[in-house]
Design a protein around this motif. Structure first.
Motif, short mmCIF file in Angstrom:
data_model
loop_
_atom_site.label_atom_id
_atom_site.label_comp_id
_atom_site.label_asym_id
_atom_site.label_seq_id
_atom_site.Cartn_x
_atom_site.Cartn_y
_atom_site.Cartn_z
N ASP A 225 41.39 57.60 45.01
CA ASP A 225 40.77 56.47 44.33
C ASP A 225 40.14 55.56 45.37
OD1 ASP A 225 39.95 54.85 42.29
OD2 ASP A 225 41.94 54.17 41.70
N VAL A 226 39.08 54.88 44.98
CA VAL A 226 38.42 53.89 45.83
C VAL A 226 38.32 52.60 45.02
CG1 VAL A 226 36.37 53.31 47.18
CG2 VAL A 226 37.09 55.70 46.99
N VAL A 227 39.00 51.57 45.48
CA VAL A 227 39.06 50.30 44.75
C VAL A 227 38.24 49.26 45.52
CG1 VAL A 227 40.57 48.51 43.80
CG2 VAL A 227 41.40 50.88 43.98
N ARG A 228 37.15 48.80 44.91
CA ARG A 228 36.38 47.72 45.54
C ARG A 228 37.01 46.41 45.10
NH1 ARG A 228 29.83 46.85 45.37
NH2 ARG A 228 30.12 47.44 43.21
N TRP A 229 37.72 45.76 46.00
CA TRP A 229 38.51 44.59 45.64
C TRP A 229 37.81 43.27 45.99
CZ3 TRP A 229 39.89 41.13 49.39
CH2 TRP A 229 39.79 41.57 50.72
N PHE A 235 28.09 41.95 50.70
CA PHE A 235 29.27 42.26 51.50
C PHE A 235 30.41 42.68 50.59
CE2 PHE A 235 26.62 39.80 54.19
CZ PHE A 235 26.87 40.24 55.49
N ALA A 236 31.14 43.70 50.98
CA ALA A 236 32.22 44.20 50.12
C ALA A 236 33.36 44.75 50.98
CB ALA A 236 31.71 45.30 49.20
N SER A 237 34.53 44.81 50.37
CA SER A 237 35.67 45.47 50.99
C SER A 237 36.33 46.36 49.95
CB SER A 237 36.66 44.46 51.56
OG SER A 237 37.61 45.12 52.36
N MET A 238 36.77 47.52 50.37
CA MET A 238 37.35 48.50 49.44
C MET A 238 38.60 49.12 50.06
SD MET A 238 34.08 51.07 49.90
CE MET A 238 32.97 49.84 50.58
N VAL A 239 39.45 49.64 49.20
CA VAL A 239 40.65 50.35 49.63
C VAL A 239 40.57 51.77 49.10
CG1 VAL A 239 43.16 50.37 49.67
CG2 VAL A 239 41.97 48.21 49.42
#
Length: 243
Positions: A225-229, A235-239
């Protein structure tokens, strides 16, 4: 003597390619605060995510660690026993300053800083890997191999935290986000000249992907899974989660 305020592009100049040299290292905290919306929020949440996902007897890698903000945030939150953090950066100027920051901050989770290209680093026994605005500076054709290597080196249940400046998939949408970001920089005291010259310096150095490109690359490597939090403007950060 540099005061720590970013004035690198404040005078007209022949603009060369951007690099993380001594001049940038000296003003980097000011530069990133005034250039990246939500930076403090991102760094603190990286620490929280490492705190909740760090496994006992494992390694946390901070690839492209710069001055160590994410490494230090992780060390603040990690309580898993016998964990260590390895920060990697290929800029000698950044690594020297990072080591000073790490020495000044007494952490129960040890931090080792290595000056090397992240592509030369073996990722093993990792519970968390951080790439905080790092992948965008790597040649696009090399990115999949790096993500594949990280996935292989992560333990089951491990995470990759990936922060990036994103490209929107329509030209009109992309320009809208760029305009918002440039206004953010103006409100933080950058002049039109500074904004223009910095953009020219980064043109061939930082090549951004769309979120969909990142997602496809991450799931293609095996992440479940890729969660864009976090998202603010472009600008973005994902897990990315490994089962």
């Amino acid at each position: 003597m540099n005061t720590g305020k970013d004035a690198i592009y404040s005078q007209p100049q022949q603009v060369g390619a951007f690099s993380f040299d001594q001049n940038v290292a000296e003003v980097f905290p000011d530069m990133i605060q005034r250039s990246v919306p939500g930076y403090n929020t991102i760094v603190d949440a990286i620490g929280q995510l490492c705190g909740s996902h760090a496994q006992e007897n494992s390694v946390i890698y901070d690839l492209g660690c710069a001055l160590g903000a994410a490494s230090l945030a992780a060390s603040k939150y990690v309580t898993a026993k016998n964990c260590k953090i390895i920060g990697v950066d290929n800029s000698e100027a950044m690594v020297k300053r990072c080591e000073l920051h790490v020495q000044a901050y007494k952490s129960t989770t040890p931090i080792q800083v290595i000056c090397n290209d992240l592509q030369n680093i073996d990722i093993t026994n990792a519970s968390c890997v951080i790439m905080n605005f790092t992948l965008q500076f790597i040649e696009p054709e090399q990115r999949a191999d790096i993500i594949n290597k990280i996935y292989a080196g992560l333990n089951p249940g491990g995470i990759l935290i990936l922060s990036e400046k994103l490209q929107h998939n329509s030209e009109q949408g992309n320009e809208l986000l760029i305009d918002l970001h440039h206004e953010f920089k103006r409100r933080n005291g950058y002049s039109e000249l500074e904004i223009s010259q910095k953009r020219s310096a980064l043109e061939d150095v930082m090549r951004t992907d769309t979120f969909e490109t990142h997602q496809k690359r991450l799931t293609g490597a095996g992440f479940s899974d890729v969660v864009r939090w976090f998202t603010c403007f472009n600008f973005a950060s994902m897990v990315a989660l490994k089962k």
